[in-house]
Write an enzyme that holds these catalytic residues in place. Structure first.
Site, PDB file in Angstrom:
ATOM      1  N   TYR A 116       0.910  -1.251  -0.128  1.00 38.61           N
ATOM      2  CA  TYR A 116      -0.024   0.032   0.096  1.00 38.61           C
ATOM      3  C   TYR A 116       0.844   1.337   0.032  1.00 38.61           C
ATOM      4  O   TYR A 116       2.224   1.307   0.476  1.00 38.61           O
ATOM      5  CB  TYR A 116      -0.970   0.041   1.073  1.00 38.61           C
ATOM      6  N   ASP A 150      11.576   1.709   5.234  1.00 40.23           N
ATOM      7  CA  ASP A 150      12.421   0.655   5.969  1.00 40.23           C
ATOM      8  C   ASP A 150      11.574  -1.016   6.318  1.00 40.23           C
ATOM      9  O   ASP A 150      12.230  -1.430   6.258  1.00 40.23           O
ATOM     10  CB  ASP A 150      12.271   1.448   7.510  1.00 40.23           C
TER      11      ASP A 150
END
Length: 276
Positions: free
Chosen positions: A116, A122
């Site tokens: 999404y 990260d």
């Protein structure tokens, strides 16, 4: 004069930079091999400019700091090493745009399905790095400023995850956002506190630590019930602290966790190998 052997080392070297919420995390690669890692505080723009010019002895205030010494010769200015960035702090990313040989890794470069748009780079890179290193399905626990859970199934589809304040952030919020509760320092906690505490400091320690460990246990057990052969990896600055607590309370579960602080860098390495 740089020898042919040194030139070959230089040609294969590149830097990975993870811009985190509180610090910079660095890695030096030799091709696909991770040579070593280190952390720094955020750097002033003037220092970033020096790095972009290929300088390794940097003037930081009145002190000269060899931040980027390596086991291999670094190229002379003006030929800085290729720099690949993964950032969760846009204001910091902008400061590195003038580095002469920089590429910013984005979500659309990570071959996970079902990503999404607001998924943190990260989290995505750590998940990809874990899956490519140990196989899918995999759950990644990142014990950093935030404690995050991120998972993918055997088809490399993002299953989803969760985000909550990390251990340090929980202590800080109670100390700073309340009128009478003290600031608890993580360094002062040497062992598991009593679960039912008889003073305020230990009550804060108990509340934060036992609920965090309970959350880790719940998410991990649920993951393993869904994917009995799935892997679970943990990274982040508080990984050892939380893993030690988990080991003390639930040793069998703790034994299932793979401890690997460099998951993001391994994820970056696979991306760089495809675009370099």
């Amino acid at each position: 004069m740089i020898s042919q052997q040194s030139a070959k080392h230089i040609e294969n070297q590149w830097l990975a930079l993870e811009i985190g919420n509180s610090r910079l995390h660095w890695a030096l690669f030799m091709g696909e091999s991770l040579e070593f890692t280190w952390d720094t505080e955020y750097l002033p723009e003037s220092v970033i400019q020096q790095l972009g010019n290929g300088e390794t002895k940097l003037e930081v205030g009145s002190e000269e700091k060899e931040i980027f010494f390596t086991f291999f010769p670094l190229p002379p200015a003006p030929c800085p090493l290729p720099l690949f960035i993964a950032s969760v702090v846009p204001q910091q990313t902008v400061l590195w745009e003038n580095y002469l040989n920089v590429r910013v890794i984005t979500l659309d470069q990570i071959p996970l399905n079902n990503i999404y748009p607001t998924l943190g780079i990260d989290r995505a890179l750590a998940l990809w790095g874990a899956g490519m290193s140990w196989g899918f399905p995999v759950l990644v626990i990142d014990a950093g400023t935030a404690l995050t859970f991120t998972a993918a199934d055997g088809g490399k589809n993002l299953v989803g995850g969760a985000i909550l304040p990390g251990v340090g952030l929980q202590f800080a919020s109670l100390g700073q956002q309340t009128g009478q509760l003290p600031q608890v320092e993580m360094e002062a906690i040497k062992s598991l506190p009593p679960r039912f505490a008889l003073n305020t400091t230990e009550a804060i320690q108990s509340g934060v630590i036992y609920t965090l460990i309970a959350g880790m246990r719940d998410f991990t057990e649920e993951w393993l019930s869904l994917f009995p052969d799935g892997k679970v990896a943990i990274k982040g600055g508080d990984r050892i602290l939380l893993l030690n607590y988990l080991q003390a309370l639930y040793p069998d579960l703790a034994a299932r966790l793979i401890v690997e602080p460099n998951l993001i860098f391994w994820g970056m390495q696979t991306i760089v190998a495809g675009v370099a």
